[in-house]
Write a protein that holds these residues in place. Structure first.
Motif, PDB file in Angstrom:
ATOM      1  N   ARG A   1     104.275 -29.610 -20.452  1.00 38.88           N
ATOM      2  CA  ARG A   1     104.269 -28.352 -19.708  1.00 38.88           C
ATOM      3  C   ARG A   1     104.144 -27.160 -20.660  1.00 38.88           C
ATOM      4  O   ARG A   1     103.426 -26.193 -20.378  1.00 38.88           O
ATOM      5  N   TYR A   2     104.843 -27.226 -21.786  1.00 41.77           N
ATOM      6  CA  TYR A   2     104.776 -26.157 -22.772  1.00 41.77           C
ATOM      7  C   TYR A   2     103.388 -26.102 -23.405  1.00 41.77           C
ATOM      8  O   TYR A   2     102.785 -25.027 -23.499  1.00 41.77           O
ATOM      9  N   VAL A   3     102.894 -27.242 -23.861  1.00 43.16           N
ATOM     10  CA  VAL A   3     101.619 -27.257 -24.578  1.00 43.16           C
ATOM     11  C   VAL A   3     100.481 -26.842 -23.656  1.00 43.16           C
ATOM     12  O   VAL A   3      99.645 -25.998 -24.008  1.00 43.16           O
ATOM     13  N   ARG A   4     100.432 -27.414 -22.470  1.00 41.67           N
ATOM     14  CA  ARG A   4      99.343 -27.117 -21.535  1.00 41.67           C
ATOM     15  C   ARG A   4      99.354 -25.648 -21.120  1.00 41.67           C
ATOM     16  O   ARG A   4      98.305 -25.053 -20.874  1.00 41.67           O
ATOM     17  N   GLY A   5     100.546 -25.050 -21.064  1.00 42.19           N
ATOM     18  CA  GLY A   5     100.634 -23.647 -20.711  1.00 42.19           C
ATOM     19  C   GLY A   5     100.134 -22.720 -21.793  1.00 42.19           C
ATOM     20  O   GLY A   5      99.860 -21.544 -21.539  1.00 42.19           O
ATOM     21  N   LEU A   6     100.000 -23.232 -23.020  1.00 42.72           N
ATOM     22  CA  LEU A   6      99.559 -22.413 -24.152  1.00 42.72           C
ATOM     23  C   LEU A   6      98.130 -22.714 -24.570  1.00 42.72           C
ATOM     24  O   LEU A   6      97.342 -21.811 -24.818  1.00 42.72           O
ATOM     25  N   GLU A   7      97.787 -23.990 -24.676  1.00 39.96           N
ATOM     26  CA  GLU A   7      96.472 -24.394 -25.159  1.00 39.96           C
ATOM     27  C   GLU A   7      96.005 -25.625 -24.392  1.00 39.96           C
ATOM     28  O   GLU A   7      96.449 -26.745 -24.676  1.00 39.96           O
ATOM     29  N   THR A   8      95.081 -25.454 -23.476  1.00 34.81           N
ATOM     30  CA  THR A   8      94.598 -26.603 -22.717  1.00 34.81           C
ATOM     31  C   THR A   8      93.831 -27.580 -23.608  1.00 34.81           C
ATOM     32  O   THR A   8      93.881 -28.795 -23.392  1.00 34.81           O
ATOM     33  N   ALA A   9      93.138 -27.063 -24.620  1.00 30.37           N
ATOM     34  CA  ALA A   9      92.401 -27.951 -25.518  1.00 30.37           C
ATOM     35  C   ALA A   9      93.355 -28.872 -26.267  1.00 30.37           C
ATOM     36  O   ALA A   9      93.078 -30.067 -26.442  1.00 30.37           O
ATOM     37  N   THR A  10      94.474 -28.333 -26.707  1.00 30.37           N
ATOM     38  CA  THR A  10      95.449 -29.155 -27.416  1.00 30.37           C
ATOM     39  C   THR A  10      96.070 -30.186 -26.483  1.00 30.37           C
ATOM     40  O   THR A  10      96.240 -31.355 -26.851  1.00 30.37           O
ATOM     41  N   HIS A  11      96.419 -29.775 -25.274  1.00 33.54           N
ATOM     42  CA  HIS A  11      96.948 -30.728 -24.291  1.00 33.54           C
ATOM     43  C   HIS A  11      95.942 -31.855 -24.055  1.00 33.54           C
ATOM     44  O   HIS A  11      96.316 -33.043 -24.049  1.00 33.54           O
ATOM     45  N   ASP A  12      94.676 -31.518 -23.886  1.00 34.68           N
ATOM     46  CA  ASP A  12      93.668 -32.553 -23.655  1.00 34.68           C
ATOM     47  C   ASP A  12      93.526 -33.487 -24.843  1.00 34.68           C
ATOM     48  O   ASP A  12      93.352 -34.700 -24.686  1.00 34.68           O
ATOM     49  N   ARG A  13      93.619 -32.934 -26.042  1.00 25.97           N
ATOM     50  CA  ARG A  13      93.493 -33.783 -27.229  1.00 25.97           C
ATOM     51  C   ARG A  13      94.710 -34.693 -27.386  1.00 25.97           C
ATOM     52  O   ARG A  13      94.595 -35.826 -27.844  1.00 25.97           O
ATOM     53  N   ILE A  14      95.888 -34.193 -27.015  1.00 25.07           N
ATOM     54  CA  ILE A  14      97.070 -35.067 -27.034  1.00 25.07           C
ATOM     55  C   ILE A  14      96.879 -36.198 -26.037  1.00 25.07           C
ATOM     56  O   ILE A  14      97.159 -37.369 -26.343  1.00 25.07           O
ATOM     57  N   PHE A  15      96.393 -35.869 -24.851  1.00 22.93           N
ATOM     58  CA  PHE A  15      96.202 -36.916 -23.845  1.00 22.93           C
ATOM     59  C   PHE A  15      95.120 -37.897 -24.289  1.00 22.93           C
ATOM     60  O   PHE A  15      95.236 -39.110 -24.071  1.00 22.93           O
ATOM     61  N   ASP A  16      94.079 -37.409 -24.950  1.00 23.23           N
ATOM     62  CA  ASP A  16      93.073 -38.320 -25.513  1.00 23.23           C
ATOM     63  C   ASP A  16      93.715 -39.276 -26.518  1.00 23.23           C
ATOM     64  O   ASP A  16      93.414 -40.483 -26.532  1.00 23.23           O
ATOM     65  N   GLY A  17      94.586 -38.733 -27.371  1.00 25.85           N
ATOM     66  CA  GLY A  17      95.254 -39.575 -28.359  1.00 25.85           C
ATOM     67  C   GLY A  17      96.165 -40.596 -27.709  1.00 25.85           C
ATOM     68  O   GLY A  17      96.244 -41.755 -28.151  1.00 25.85           O
ATOM     69  N   LEU A  18      96.845 -40.191 -26.670  1.00 27.36           N
ATOM     70  CA  LEU A  18      97.691 -41.115 -25.919  1.00 27.36           C
ATOM     71  C   LEU A  18      96.852 -42.237 -25.316  1.00 27.36           C
ATOM     72  O   LEU A  18      97.227 -43.424 -25.374  1.00 27.36           O
ATOM     73  N   LEU A  19      95.693 -41.888 -24.757  1.00 29.34           N
ATOM     74  CA  LEU A  19      94.802 -42.910 -24.212  1.00 29.34           C
ATOM     75  C   LEU A  19      94.223 -43.796 -25.312  1.00 29.34           C
ATOM     76  O   LEU A  19      93.931 -44.973 -25.073  1.00 29.34           O
ATOM     77  N   ALA A  20      94.050 -43.237 -26.506  1.00 35.87           N
ATOM     78  CA  ALA A  20      93.582 -44.054 -27.632  1.00 35.87           C
ATOM     79  C   ALA A  20      94.604 -45.137 -27.964  1.00 35.87           C
ATOM     80  O   ALA A  20      94.254 -46.306 -28.194  1.00 35.87           O
ATOM     81  N   VAL A  21      95.887 -44.760 -27.979  1.00 32.44           N
ATOM     82  CA  VAL A  21      96.939 -45.746 -28.236  1.00 32.44           C
ATOM     83  C   VAL A  21      96.947 -46.796 -27.130  1.00 32.44           C
ATOM     84  O   VAL A  21      97.069 -48.000 -27.392  1.00 32.44           O
ATOM     85  N   ARG A  22      96.796 -46.362 -25.884  1.00 34.98           N
ATOM     86  CA  ARG A  22      96.775 -47.312 -24.761  1.00 34.98           C
ATOM     87  C   ARG A  22      95.548 -48.211 -24.832  1.00 34.98           C
ATOM     88  O   ARG A  22      95.617 -49.405 -24.495  1.00 34.98           O
TER      89      ARG A  22
END
Length: 378
Positions: free
Chosen positions: A245-266
């Protein structure tokens, strides 16, 4: 060269990690809360969002680009829908802990001074069975070498290992003291400062936990689900509670890259059969690459939060400035390891500013420059 062959040549075998399981008896909790809790700091220009140079590395997993067809990862479970994380277990107990975090946020992370009862009620949320307190007390930071024993082992003193045993050595005393101060101090500023320490301390815990669970899901696949929940509270790319919630509220690109990384681990976890030593060796390089992608994006996420509070500090005075600085002094050091690895000189300057106790003496511009230099992209 096949995509698989490319991946296998990326890196050497990853090191083994120690395990901490979630108790199966912990029930899930709702993934939303009644109150809309906002960050007590304005978002600035969102540098990562505005920087066209922030591009994925050639080795990154990119599920939002042609369903991962152009990256070096083999086809996997994460490819079908880049907006969703595919759970390994139907029940994810960590979701309840993030719901408790959001309840604490509603009670304490407000512009004014929470009253004593709010701290008492928040302490109850923190202390729920198998909840936040139980995990803070045993949290290990997988970025550092393992201690001789588990940090929460009976009879073991974790004090000489504050980096690895960050939960019991640093986080637990910090949070316990802040909850006590908030519930007992009659000074409104003291309560505001206590709330800032709790907010920053819990965000630090969520960051360390999201990475920790992504490491230990090598031996326990359900820990991948816990990593997803520690980041976003059991919500997917379009949502996000807790740290997300904090990250997405500040930088959507960073939130998306975190989610990409999470999907990479999965993705790696779905390809590597946890019962096969042959698979472990075959996909070790892929695991190393996925973890690095996820961690780098998480670090930028934390940096974006710290940066926003420094921006708020620069525009504040008096009690407001003191509260923002209290938050930065707790969460800011969570970036010290990554900062030193990237640029020791800038990291030393960053650490020197964080060491200041007087918010009026802080060079906010220098801090912002250091953060942007050290962590320019997710």
């Amino acid at each position: 060269m096949t995509r698989l062959a490319f991946v296998l040549g990326l890196a050497a075998l990853a090191s083994a990690a120690c395990k901490e399981a979630d108790p199966p008896a912990s029930p899930d909790a709702p993934t939303t809360i009644d109150a809309d809790v906002t960050i007590d700091a304005p978002a600035d220009a969102s540098p990562a969002d505005a920087d066209p140079a922030c591009m994925p590395a050639a080795t990154d997993y990119t599920p939002r680009v042609m369903m991962s067809a152009t990256d070096p990862y083999p086809a996997c479970v994460s490819d079908a829908d880049p907006s969703m994380y595919v759970v390994t277990n139907a029940s994810v107990s960590t979701i309840a802990r993030i719901a408790a975090f959001e309840q604490i946020a509603t009670l304490l992370f407000t512009p004014g001074a929470p009253d004593a009862q709010a701290f008492i009620d928040a302490r109850i949320q923190y202390s729920l069975a198998n909840g936040l307190e139980s995990r803070v007390g045993r949290r290990e930071d997988e970025h550092y070498p393992a201690a001789p024993m588990a940090c929460n082992a009976v009879g073991f003193d974790p004090t000489p290992y504050p980096d690895r045993c960050v939960g019991p050595v640093r986080m637990t005393p910090l949070l316990a003291d802040a909850f006590t101060t908030g519930a007992t101090d009659v000074d409104p500023l003291a309560r505001r400062l206590a709330a800032a320490r709790i907010e920053a301390g819990l965000l630090w815990f969520l960051y360390v936990s999201a990475y920790k669970e992504s490491v230990t899901c090598q031996t326990t696949p359900a820990d991948c689900d816990s990593s997803w929940a520690y980041y976003g509270g059991g919500e997917h790319r379009a949502g996000g509670l807790g740290l997300a919630r904090y990250v997405r509220g500040l930088e959507t690109a960073t939130h998306d890259r975190i989610f990409d990384g999470l999907l990479a681990v999965r993705c790696w976890r779905g390809l590597d059969d946890p019962g096969s030593a042959t698979d472990d060796a075959m996909f070790a390089a892929l695991r190393t690459t996925a973890l690095a992608q996820y961690d780098a994006a998480l670090v930028r996420g934390v940096a974006s939060i710290v940066r926003a509070r420094v921006v708020a500090l620069a525009a504040a005075a008096g009690a407001d400035a003191a509260v923002h600085w209290q938050f930065v002094r707790v969460l800011g050091p969570a970036l010290a390891r990554a900062a030193a690895a990237r640029n020791p000189t800038v990291a030393a300057s960053y650490a020197a500013e964080l060491a200041r106790t007087d918010p009026t003496a802080v060079d906010a511009a220098a801090l912002i420059t250091a953060l942007d230099t050290l962590f320019p992209c997710p």
